[in-house]
Design a protein around this motif. Structure first.
Motif, PDB file in Angstrom:
ATOM      1  N   ASP A  96       2.222   3.534  -8.719  1.00 20.69           N
ATOM      2  CA  ASP A  96       0.915   2.873  -8.756  1.00 20.69           C
ATOM      3  C   ASP A  96       0.594   2.334 -10.147  1.00 20.69           C
ATOM      4  O   ASP A  96       0.139   1.202 -10.292  1.00 20.69           O
ATOM      5  CB  ASP A  96      -0.191   3.812  -8.278  1.00 20.69           C
ATOM      6  CG  ASP A  96      -1.507   3.059  -8.097  1.00 20.69           C
ATOM      7  OD1 ASP A  96      -1.488   1.997  -7.434  1.00 20.69           O
ATOM      8  OD2 ASP A  96      -2.526   3.496  -8.650  1.00 20.69           O
TER       9      ASP A  96
ATOM     10  N   ALA B 288      -0.192  -1.421 -11.272  1.00 20.77           N
ATOM     11  CA  ALA B 288      -1.484  -1.722 -11.910  1.00 20.77           C
ATOM     12  C   ALA B 288      -1.285  -2.458 -13.232  1.00 20.77           C
ATOM     13  O   ALA B 288      -2.056  -3.360 -13.570  1.00 20.77           O
ATOM     14  CB  ALA B 288      -2.279  -0.431 -12.120  1.00 20.77           C
TER      15      ALA B 288
ATOM     16  N   TRP C 212      -3.140  -8.371  -2.926  1.00 23.81           N
ATOM     17  CA  TRP C 212      -1.891  -7.717  -3.359  1.00 23.81           C
ATOM     18  C   TRP C 212      -0.923  -8.637  -4.088  1.00 23.81           C
ATOM     19  O   TRP C 212      -0.065  -8.164  -4.842  1.00 23.81           O
ATOM     20  CB  TRP C 212      -1.170  -7.037  -2.191  1.00 23.81           C
ATOM     21  CG  TRP C 212      -0.736  -7.941  -1.055  1.00 23.81           C
ATOM     22  CD1 TRP C 212      -1.397  -8.109   0.124  1.00 23.81           C
ATOM     23  CD2 TRP C 212       0.427  -8.769  -1.004  1.00 23.81           C
ATOM     24  NE1 TRP C 212      -0.722  -9.016   0.911  1.00 23.81           N
ATOM     25  CE2 TRP C 212       0.404  -9.432   0.247  1.00 23.81           C
ATOM     26  CE3 TRP C 212       1.479  -9.028  -1.883  1.00 23.81           C
ATOM     27  CZ2 TRP C 212       1.389 -10.337   0.630  1.00 23.81           C
ATOM     28  CZ3 TRP C 212       2.469  -9.934  -1.502  1.00 23.81           C
ATOM     29  CH2 TRP C 212       2.411 -10.574  -0.256  1.00 23.81           C
TER      30      TRP C 212
ATOM     31  N   ALA D  50       0.839  -1.203   0.000  1.00 28.60           N
ATOM     32  CA  ALA D  50       0.000   0.000   0.000  1.00 28.60           C
ATOM     33  C   ALA D  50       0.872   1.250   0.000  1.00 28.60           C
ATOM     34  O   ALA D  50       0.591   2.216  -0.718  1.00 28.60           O
ATOM     35  CB  ALA D  50      -0.939  -0.011   1.207  1.00 28.60           C
TER      36      ALA D  50
ATOM     37  N   ALA E 267       2.652   8.012  -6.590  1.00 31.71           N
ATOM     38  CA  ALA E 267       1.894   8.113  -7.856  1.00 31.71           C
ATOM     39  C   ALA E 267       2.623   7.464  -9.028  1.00 31.71           C
ATOM     40  O   ALA E 267       2.026   6.781  -9.856  1.00 31.71           O
ATOM     41  CB  ALA E 267       1.597   9.570  -8.159  1.00 31.71           C
TER      42      ALA E 267
ATOM     43  N   ARG F 221       2.330   1.718  -3.471  1.00 32.70           N
ATOM     44  CA  ARG F 221       1.339   2.150  -4.462  1.00 32.70           C
ATOM     45  C   ARG F 221       0.861   3.562  -4.188  1.00 32.70           C
ATOM     46  O   ARG F 221       0.281   4.203  -5.071  1.00 32.70           O
ATOM     47  CB  ARG F 221       0.170   1.166  -4.506  1.00 32.70           C
ATOM     48  CG  ARG F 221       0.633  -0.206  -4.993  1.00 32.70           C
ATOM     49  CD  ARG F 221      -0.511  -1.093  -5.395  1.00 32.70           C
ATOM     50  NE  ARG F 221      -1.203  -0.575  -6.558  1.00 32.70           N
ATOM     51  CZ  ARG F 221      -1.873  -1.330  -7.424  1.00 32.70           C
ATOM     52  NH1 ARG F 221      -1.942  -2.627  -7.245  1.00 32.70           N
ATOM     53  NH2 ARG F 221      -2.493  -0.789  -8.450  1.00 32.70           N
ATOM     54  N   GLY F 222       1.134   4.047  -2.994  1.00 31.56           N
ATOM     55  CA  GLY F 222       0.798   5.435  -2.662  1.00 31.56           C
ATOM     56  C   GLY F 222       1.671   6.419  -3.430  1.00 31.56           C
ATOM     57  O   GLY F 222       1.316   7.587  -3.574  1.00 31.56           O
TER      58      GLY F 222
END
Ligand SMILES: *Cc1c(COP(=O)(O)O)cnc(C)c1O
Length: 251
Positions: free
Chosen positions: A83, A87, A110, A74, A80, A77-78
């Motif tokens: 992420d 993805a 995840w 997390a 920018a 992925r925070g």
């Protein structure tokens, strides 16, 4: 944290050594360059180290504990810029440690793959949770599954024994929220990696006859990656030799 800091330099040095060992082992086995994936095992190390490794060009990581892994993913992925790369699947984190069934839900969100599937109940739960995650858009692809094989029969350390492997493989192959990738093993630490990796290769031959699409073999760590590559590993999981000694537990 900048790409020029001392920790990054430290990681770069050891990463280069390990990449050198892996290339040499791959060549010695008569296999083409790049035939073996390197999963950098970042358990116990902070998200900042994973970012340093990404800056150094690494894209595949292994984690072994919840909720440490969920939190780290997390945090990554925070950022920018990261992420989108997560993805798209360009950067991926696999679960390599034993999974308590009650943790299947978070892991199925995840993890690209779970390397440590060793029992029916866990496979069933991971399948159900992966299906939900696919429906809610929390994952884009089926959850990869490696079946962990116990070579010495001491299943307290995880793994399924050879006699029960076929039934577990059928279970996973029959669940379309899961994708059977192959086998995984952790060689017993008795100083005989050659013997154990040869045994793994023998078991894999029989397995592949039933599941020819499940070609991956996750085997080899800091101490025994050469033996593993010689005996057909397609993915080594290396922690200490890249990360250095374990740090104090902090995030
Ligand atoms: C920690 C761990 C590794 C990495 O081991 P090192 O000896 O530090 O390279 C590999 N596989 C699993 C399952 C692990 O838990």
């Amino acid at each position: 944290m900048t790409a020029g800091d001392a920790r990054t330099a430290d990681l770069a040095t050891r990463l280069e050594q390990v990449r050198g060992r892996l290339d040499a082992a791959t060549a010695a086995a008569g296999r083409p360059p790049g035939d073996v994936d390197l999963l950098v095992v970042t358990k116990f190390f902070p998200a900042g180290d994973v970012q340093r490794l990404i800056a150094l060009g690494e894209t595949q990581f292994g984690e072994s504990r919840e909720p440490e892994a969920s939190r780290k993913v997390a945090a990554l992925r925070g950022a920018a810029d990261l992420d989108a790369r997560f993805a798209s699947g360009e950067i991926a984190v696999d679960m390599i440690g034993s999974v308590q069934t009650k943790k299947a839900k978070t892991v199925a969100r995840w993890a690209r793959s779970v390397h440590s599937v060793d029992r029916d109940k866990l496979a069933g739960r991971l399948g159900a949770e992966a299906r939900t995650a696919l429906e809610t858009g929390d994952r884009q692809a089926p959850l990869g599954v490696f079946l962990q094989v116990s070579l010495d029969g001491d299943i307290s350390r995880g793994g399924v024994v050879e006699a029960e492997l076929a039934a577990l493989a059928e279970r996973v192959a029959g669940d379309d929220a899961l994708r059977l990738r192959g086998l995984m093993t952790i060689a017993p630490l008795d100083g005989e990696p050659e013997r154990w990796m040869a045994e793994m290769a023998r078991i894999r031959e029989g397995f592949l006859a039933q599941h020819p699409e499940a070609v991956e073999l996750s085997a080899g760590m800091s101490g025994d990656l050469e033996s593993a590559v010689a005996h057909g590993s397609t993915c080594v999981r290396v922690g200490t030799a890249i990360m250095g000694p374990r740090p104090i537990l902090s995030q």
